[in-house]
Write an enzyme that holds these catalytic residues in place. Structure first.
Site, PDB file in Angstrom:
ATOM      1  N   ASP A  91     -22.998 -31.198  20.332  1.00  0.00           N
ATOM      2  CA  ASP A  91     -22.436 -30.530  19.164  1.00  0.00           C
ATOM      3  C   ASP A  91     -21.289 -31.301  18.529  1.00  0.00           C
ATOM      4  O   ASP A  91     -20.576 -32.044  19.179  1.00  0.00           O
ATOM      5  CB  ASP A  91     -21.959 -29.125  19.537  1.00  0.00           C
ATOM      6  CG  ASP A  91     -20.950 -29.140  20.685  1.00  0.00           C
ATOM      7  OD1 ASP A  91     -21.206 -29.829  21.682  1.00  0.00           O
ATOM      8  OD2 ASP A  91     -19.909 -28.450  20.591  1.00  0.00           O
ATOM      9  N   GLU A  92     -21.124 -31.103  17.251  1.00  0.00           N
ATOM     10  CA  GLU A  92     -19.943 -31.467  16.460  1.00  0.00           C
ATOM     11  C   GLU A  92     -19.594 -32.953  16.514  1.00  0.00           C
ATOM     12  O   GLU A  92     -18.419 -33.323  16.556  1.00  0.00           O
ATOM     13  CB  GLU A  92     -18.743 -30.617  16.896  1.00  0.00           C
ATOM     14  CG  GLU A  92     -18.972 -29.125  16.674  1.00  0.00           C
ATOM     15  CD  GLU A  92     -17.768 -28.272  16.972  1.00  0.00           C
ATOM     16  OE1 GLU A  92     -17.494 -27.347  16.201  1.00  0.00           O
ATOM     17  OE2 GLU A  92     -17.099 -28.527  17.995  1.00  0.00           O
TER      18      GLU A  92
END
Length: 885
Positions: A538-539
């Site tokens: 993620d991210e």
């Protein structure tokens, strides 16, 4: 000889001067460590009141004003040789006192230091330092504890007034600043507004709860007789392995049902052939309770275990050990019913994890998603890579980061502080065995390529050590950064490029393979084979390149103005990654996270692990599940519904992924329980996630939720999707640990919310509608959902929690959150209620000197102030005390 003497004299003078300087510096540190600190939020809508937030570079031109007040209780201090280090989850954009400046270091760590205009702190003086921060500060936990002070030659010290988990001791009340925007439609929870919210939930008589089981079974036939368990129980367990049988006995004993040869007989057996159709699934069971004995038949061992937990669920909390006779046929709705725990941001102990597993098993939750690494910490021992835990598991004041990571999230400057720590190999194996005995699969997550700073810094320390030893090949074996990479990038939580391991390096893949190998070996040693590897993913982005920022050279209105020419995507200046893109193996820098995910899946598959899982945005540039090497590929879907998640969830399921819904606006347990500044948690996805909201979530028909809840700002939203929906695979509730530093705080945030997730993962309620492509749910307008059925179901569930399940948690020593009571004055008398009927309420008419139990049938007369609080069934714990006048 004379030169030698002169040299010795000079050396002695220099040592004396250094010693004197160190003493002076320590005096400065000691004095500032006794300063009073007060943090006050002044305005969360600064852009509406004269502050040009856009010019300051604030995301979506949103900023707030606050004031730091330092009070010197001692003699005057004029030294400029000091720095106060504070955790600051909001970027400070401006300081409106020219005697001070604030400098962002990394993550949330910020320096507050004097400028050349600093005039000193007079004796007894209080100095205000007005600041402007990005975004908002709406809950007290936006301010973190354990600010500390350093001076060049001194030992650091925590400022005593901030060395506390009671943030109210140095953070001013935020009651007037709880709105995110001027037209925020959320309702501030006070005793009066809470009373109104609770008013539709009445306490049910014990008879109405007779024969009820949580989570709710498929089919129950209730009989008139009761079974008496007061003499204890006599087990005749077959079909369970020895560890699971012991776990069953332990749980019965915990709830007061000891083994006794003359006790109530409970039998079990495996009977897979007895189950057909949709009931022939792992965890299915049949339960028969009669006056003389109970029998559990399980489709598998998990089914037998769950049948045993259903017997215990029948127990009332009154101390009477009688249960209803009945017949139950039951099977889980979803294969994946999970709890996610982050011990990367702040470490939580093995003992707390074991208590969590016990509670999960009691309500038939079967997946424990274990987040073992992040920017702020690496939390599992990996043989052969000692730096990961020697350095990556500790935070302290070491600017070189060769002994530890820099402090984050209120942990302070010392390595033995709360929030530091790791699981040894033996600890992890013990957790695996404990989970397996209770039918729970442990899914380890090592987050990458973003959220990887603890690993990156640890492996750099390893690199430096081995290079000094002349071992160049070994030094580079597991290095995670490309030294040519000078990219200027900022992670979601304000880390620099050290937050991202480089996905283009062979050494990064060797590191991945090493970690997978060692963790898989732990699973093998525990007799709990590793079947799912969580990649994270993620991210992996630069937030300054997000849509809320605009280029200062040609700005768009309503956005933060920054110099985009100085901002880079992650790895943009890495020569190794540039060469990889040029080779055509990856389309561009944006595709690197998904490319890396594919490469990791090859290693996962090579280890014989059948499934890889990830946060969905980490795989967004893949065409679908077939792009990956493992036989199965799953995603935790974490888009908020009101930002379009009600529709995009279909895309992931239609691409062949096993979708585990993990939506922040319904399933994040690191968010506050209610809209009140004294609650704990982040709130970017919603302002509250309480038990009722989570219970009302429809995980297999995302658009339906638009009718039963609101968006982040308390507004209705509309939802529909025209796409086919193959159906949900699982549900998971998440506890991220940024604001959760202690084990008690961890349990407070998880329980009792986790039980609502267990209910939704196991049981499909009658009020949950079947997904229909094209059906539109308009918040505040349509009435597709049977609200009367939903309310009736909630009232039953709320009473079961308040009257039965919370007292059982008291017996287990779980530090769950007691709901705050609602209250109002009616004709001079106190009327009080609570969200979970059965939880006791106390009141005080003398300022808290004495407390009395509230009974609705005998409402007390009140003249003046009355204090209220909720009380645990064992009388040992209380909610916050609130005042009503």
């Amino acid at each position: 000889m004379k030169k030698v003497r002169l040299t010795l004299v000079a050396t002695a003078l220099m040592m004396a001067m250094a010693s004197g300087s160190a003493v002076a510096d320590q005096r400065v540190v000691d004095q500032i460590s006794q300063f009073g600190v007060k943090y006050t939020v002044n305005d969360n809508h600064a852009a509406l009141h004269g502050v040009d937030c856009a010019a300051l570079g604030a995301d979506w031109a949103s900023c707030n004003r606050a004031t730091i007040t330092l009070t010197n209780p001692g003699e005057a201090l004029t030294s400029k040789d000091w720095v106060i280090w504070l955790p600051n989850i909001r970027q400070t954009l401006r300081v409106d006192n020219d005697q001070f400046r604030m400098v962002h270091v990394v993550g949330d760590l910020t320096r507050l230091e004097p400028t050349e205009k600093f005039k000193g702190f007079a004796a007894g003086e209080s100095v205000d330092i007005p600041i402007v921060n990005e975004y908002w500060q709406l809950f007290i936990t936006d301010v973190m504890p354990r600010w500390y002070v350093t001076s060049e030659n001194a030992q650091p010290k925590i400022i005593a007034s901030t060395d506390t988990e009671d943030l109210t001791s140095f953070v001013s009340p935020m009651d007037n600043y709880w709105k995110r925007t001027a037209d925020d439609r959320n309702v501030l929870m006070t005793p009066v507004s809470r009373f109104e919210k609770n008013s539709d939930t009445a306490q049910l008589a014990g008879e109405a709860l007779r024969g009820q089981i949580l989570p709710t079974p498929l089919h129950t036939t209730l009989h008139a007789e009761d079974a008496d368990l007061s003499r204890g129980v006599q087990f005749e367990l077959t079909g369970l392995n020895a560890d699971s049988a012991e776990a069953v006995r332990d749980r019965f004993a915990l709830l007061g049902l000891a083994e006794n040869g003359q006790g109530y007989v409970i039998k079990s057996r495996l009977a897979p052939a007895a189950f057909t159709g949709n009931e022939a699934v792992s965890g299915a069971y049949r339960l028969s309770v009669r006056a003389q004995e109970a029998q559990v038949e399980g489709f598998d061992e998990a089914g037998i275990y769950y049948g045993m937990m259903s017997i215990l669920s029948l127990l009332p909390a009154s101390g009477e050990q009688k249960i209803a006779t009945l017949d139950v046929t039951d099977a889980p709705r979803m294969a994946y019913r999970g709890i996610f725990l982050d011990i990367g941001r702040n470490f939580h102990s093995k003992e707390a994890v074991l208590r969590l597993l016990d509670q999960m098993a009691a309500v038939k939750l079967n997946k424990f998603h274990f987040h073992l690494s992040d920017d702020e910490g690496w939390r599992i021992e990996i043989p052969g890579l000692p730096e990961l835990t020697d350095i990556g598991a500790r935070r302290c004041h070491d600017l070189t980061e060769q002994r530890c990571l820099l402090p984050q999230l209120g942990s302070g400057p010392f390595a033995d502080a709360q929030g530091n720590g790791y699981l040894t190999r033996d600890d992890y194996i013990a957790i695996l065995r404990y989970a397996k005995a209770r039918g729970i699969e442990v899914i380890p997550e090592i987050d990458m390529p973003a959220h990887a700073r603890a690993a990156v810094i640890s492996m750099e320390a390893r690199y430096n050590r081995l290079m000094k030893e002349g071992k160049t090949k070994e030094a580079n074996e597991y290095r995670l950064v490309d030294p040519t990479d000078t990219s200027n990038t900022t992670s979601v939580q304000f880390y620099d490029r050290t937050s991202y391991l480089n996905p283009c390096l062979d050494s990064s893949m060797r590191f991945v393979d090493k970690v997978i190998s060692e963790i898989q070996a732990m699973h093998q040693a525990a007799g709990a084979p590793l079947t799912t590897w969580h990649f994270g993913g993620d991210e992996a982005k630069n937030i300054r390149l997000g849509v809320g920022y605009t280029d200062a050279a040609s700005p768009e209105a309503g956005k933060g103005r920054v110099d985009l020419s100085k901002e880079d995507k992650p790895w943009a200046k890495s020569q190794v990654c540039q060469a990889l893109v040029k080779s055509g193996k990856v389309a561009d820098m944006d595709h690197l996270p998904s490319y890396f995910g594919k490469k990791v899946s090859e290693r996962v598959n090579a280890h014989g692990i059948e499934k890889m899982q990830a946060w969905q945005d980490g795989l967004k540039d893949a065409k679908g599940a077939k792009d990956f090497a493992t036989r199965r590929i799953g995603v935790n879907f974490w888009d908020t519904l009101f930002w379009g998640g009600f529709d995009t969830v279909n895309d992931w399921a239609n691409k062949g992924y096993e979708v585990t819904v993990s939506n922040p606006d319904y399933l994040y347990m690191d968010f506050p329980y209610e809209v009140n500044p004294l609650e704990r948690g982040y709130y970017w996805g919603t302002r509250f996630n309480d038990e009722r909201k989570m219970f009302s979530f429809a995980p297999d028909n995302m658009p339906q939720n638009a009718e039963t809840s609101v968006d982040r700002d308390g507004n209705f939203f509309d939802a529909k999707s025209d796409k086919p929906w193959p159906g949900v695979y699982g549900i998971s509730a998440q506890l991220w640990s940024e604001t959760v530093r202690t084990d008690e705080q961890m349990e407070w945030m998880i329980f009792p919310r986790a039980l609502a997730v267990a209910e939704r993962g196991w049981h499909r309620a009658a009020w949950e509608q079947t997904y229909q492509a094209g059906r539109e749910y308009k918040g505040g307008e349509t009435r597709h959902v049977d609200r009367a059925a939903l309310h009736k179901d909630w009232q039953r569930y709320a009473n079961l929690l308040g009257q039965r399940e919370l007292p059982k948690m008291d017996k287990a020593g779980i530090h769950y959150r007691l709901p705050q009571p609602g209250a109002r004055l009616v004709a001079g008398k106190l009327a009080a209620n609570i969200a979970l009927p059965g939880v006791a309420i106390d009141y005080s008419l003398d300022g808290g000197n004495s407390w009395q139990r509230y009974h609705d049938s005998a409402r007390p007369s009140v003249s003046g102030e009355v204090l209220i609080r909720a009380v645990s069934s064992d009388g040992k714990r209380f909610s916050r005390v609130e005042s009503l006048k």
